[in-house]
Design a protein around this motif. Structure first.
Motif, PDB file in Angstrom:
ATOM      1  N   ILE A   1       1.210   5.755 -10.489  1.00 54.50           N
ATOM      2  CA  ILE A   1       0.032   5.025 -10.042  1.00 54.50           C
ATOM      3  C   ILE A   1      -0.703   5.830  -8.977  1.00 54.50           C
ATOM      4  O   ILE A   1      -0.077   6.418  -8.093  1.00 54.50           O
ATOM      5  N   ASP A   2      -2.014   5.879  -9.079  1.00 54.94           N
ATOM      6  CA  ASP A   2      -2.858   6.465  -8.036  1.00 54.94           C
ATOM      7  C   ASP A   2      -3.031   5.371  -6.981  1.00 54.94           C
ATOM      8  O   ASP A   2      -3.893   4.504  -7.094  1.00 54.94           O
ATOM      9  N   TRP A   3      -2.182   5.406  -5.964  1.00 53.74           N
ATOM     10  CA  TRP A   3      -2.092   4.284  -5.034  1.00 53.74           C
ATOM     11  C   TRP A   3      -3.392   4.019  -4.277  1.00 53.74           C
ATOM     12  O   TRP A   3      -3.746   2.849  -4.023  1.00 53.74           O
ATOM     13  N   ALA A   4      -4.095   5.072  -3.912  1.00 53.59           N
ATOM     14  CA  ALA A   4      -5.352   4.873  -3.179  1.00 53.59           C
ATOM     15  C   ALA A   4      -6.370   4.162  -4.056  1.00 53.59           C
ATOM     16  O   ALA A   4      -7.038   3.204  -3.629  1.00 53.59           O
ATOM     17  N   ASP A   5      -6.495   4.605  -5.297  1.00 52.42           N
ATOM     18  CA  ASP A   5      -7.436   3.976  -6.225  1.00 52.42           C
ATOM     19  C   ASP A   5      -6.991   2.554  -6.559  1.00 52.42           C
ATOM     20  O   ASP A   5      -7.804   1.625  -6.639  1.00 52.42           O
ATOM     21  N   PHE A   6      -5.672   2.371  -6.765  1.00 53.18           N
ATOM     22  CA  PHE A   6      -5.118   1.058  -7.091  1.00 53.18           C
ATOM     23  C   PHE A   6      -5.465   0.051  -5.996  1.00 53.18           C
ATOM     24  O   PHE A   6      -5.947  -1.058  -6.278  1.00 53.18           O
ATOM     25  N   GLU A   7      -5.254   0.451  -4.746  1.00 58.63           N
ATOM     26  CA  GLU A   7      -5.540  -0.497  -3.658  1.00 58.63           C
ATOM     27  C   GLU A   7      -7.033  -0.762  -3.520  1.00 58.63           C
ATOM     28  O   GLU A   7      -7.453  -1.897  -3.246  1.00 58.63           O
ATOM     29  N   ALA A   8      -7.844   0.260  -3.741  1.00 55.54           N
ATOM     30  CA  ALA A   8      -9.297   0.064  -3.672  1.00 55.54           C
ATOM     31  C   ALA A   8      -9.753  -0.958  -4.720  1.00 55.54           C
ATOM     32  O   ALA A   8     -10.610  -1.812  -4.451  1.00 55.54           O
ATOM     33  N   LYS A   9      -9.165  -0.902  -5.912  1.00 50.49           N
ATOM     34  CA  LYS A   9      -9.529  -1.838  -6.980  1.00 50.49           C
ATOM     35  C   LYS A   9      -8.985  -3.241  -6.689  1.00 50.49           C
ATOM     36  O   LYS A   9      -9.594  -4.243  -7.061  1.00 50.49           O
ATOM     37  N   LEU A  10      -7.820  -3.316  -6.024  1.00 51.04           N
ATOM     38  CA  LEU A  10      -7.250  -4.627  -5.682  1.00 51.04           C
ATOM     39  C   LEU A  10      -8.182  -5.437  -4.787  1.00 51.04           C
ATOM     40  O   LEU A  10      -8.162  -6.673  -4.829  1.00 51.04           O
TER      41      LEU A  10
END
Length: 389
Positions: free
Chosen positions: A151-160
């Motif tokens: 998972i691309d954690w930075a992108d994942f959190e931005a989308k969350l």
């Protein structure tokens, strides 16, 4: 003869896999094409299940049915034994399948215009069901390195920040990846931070290869377990997709009540007369069959990977940790997806699934189902080699 070496002609059994290729692939005649696409197996179901169904058929009345307490206990015992997960039977709700269950959860706990987050490449209903229900879909593409997905954690959190619900594929389909406890804990932590609900599709969780361990999301959720819906079914494990039975595990009584109300409003709360019979027999008596299946699949994976990579230089296949699906990377061969599909269907006479079906992140890959007798597998691998050589 070994149950897993028996060949059965499925073409006249209303099988989607064998009888719907013309419409799915847009071809005139699929009679000579070998289907290795849909994720059901060309193996007979466990004998205890077919025996139980045969016994049920002896009773000639097929009225309304319900899931009995013994069925619930069988599922709870299975989850504890296979995965170390303690589930109370009153956490269980039953549905006609994981996809309908997913639709119910989305319908109840999000509104039209809300956004659902998915991590492609991933099983297509994860994005098609929300879209069809009027929800937005946010895509946080997985990062791929030599077939390994993270998972691309930075992108994942931005989308969350913009999402109401995240749909997790655990284990991952099509990649066959098992998420680590640390990855799952991070998912729960980030979804908690942004107050996002989680739907964990764990339908492939019993198809785990030797030396690997499936971690149920609920087992790492701790105090945040009430934000999780887990969808589980015996149908993928025991090749019972046509029986149509699944369950939603939700520890939160309020959320269960809202789901029950939705099911009553839509008439989806009951299962067919054969589902409880197959369910109970599979979970109580199907383990020896499953253990043998996993040995067969291990040999099949070895055979397919060694031949395909050996005879098609440039092709890469990361051995799956779970499932009976190969995720084949053909990017180094230099073909477009249209070229690959044309070669497979016309030259190889074999039907695989194009990677873009799982989102743009899947382009350059093929999904191949290897859950079939050895004779069929060898034929299918030869057809793929002939197509792409």
């Amino acid at each position: 003869m070994n149950l897993f070496e028996q060949t059965h002609d499925r073409r006249d059994s209303r099988s989607v896999k064998w009888g719907r290729m013309e419409s799915v692939y847009g071809i005139q005649d699929a009679s000579g094409i070998l289907p290795m696409w849909v994720a059901d197996m060309d193996f007979p179901a466990p004998p205890p299940v077919t025996d139980a169904l045969r016994e049920r058929l002896e009773h000639p009345i097929f009225g309304y049915s319900y899931i009995c307490e013994e069925c619930k206990t069988a599922a709870a015992d299975w989850l504890e034994k296979r995965h170390g997960l303690i589930v109370q039977t009153d956490w269980m709700l039953f549905h006609q399948g994981v996809i309908p269950a997913m639709a119910s959860i989305i319908d109840v706990f999000t509104e039209v215009g809300d956004s659902v987050l998915v991590t492609p490449p991933v099983y297509p209903p994860f994005f098609s069901i929300p879209r069809n229900l009027g929800r937005g879909v946010l895509y946080s593409e997985l990062t791929e390195q030599d077939g390994e997905y993270t998972i691309d954690w930075a992108d994942f959190e931005a989308k969350l920040e913009k999402a109401r619900l995240f749909i997790l594929c655990n284990p991952h389909n099509p990649g066959g990846k098992l998420w680590t406890p640390a990855e799952l804990e991070n998912i729960v932590q980030l979804c908690t931070r942004h107050d996002v609900l989680i739907l964990s599709d764990e339908i492939h969780s019993d198809l785990i290869h030797a030396g690997e361990t499936h971690t149920p999301l609920l087992s790492v959720a701790g105090s945040e377990r009430n934000r999780i819906f887990t969808c589980i079914a015996p149908t993928k494990t025991f090749n019972l997709a046509g029986i149509q039975a699944a369950m939603i595990v939700s520890p939160d009584s309020d959320k269960r009540s809202r789901l029950e109300q939705h099911m009553q409003a839509h008439g989806t709360g009951s299962l067919n007369a054969f589902a409880p019979v197959a369910w109970k027999a599979a979970y109580e008596q199907g383990e020896p069959w499953l253990n043998e299946l996993l040995e067969v699949l291990a040999h099949h994976i070895d055979y397919a990977v060694e031949r395909l990579e050996g005879e098609l230089p440039g092709l890469k296949i990361r051995r799956p940790q779970s499932t009976y699906l190969l995720w084949i990377d053909y990017r180094a061969l230099g073909f477009t997806e249209d070229e690959v599909m044309k070669r497979l269907l016309e030259k190889g006479k074999v039907a695989l699934e194009p990677g873009s079906k799982y989102g743009e992140a899947g382009r350059g890959f093929l999904r191949m189902n290897i859950a079939c007798p050895t004779q069929t597998l060898e034929d299918g691998v030869s057809r793929v080699i002939r197509a792409l050589r």
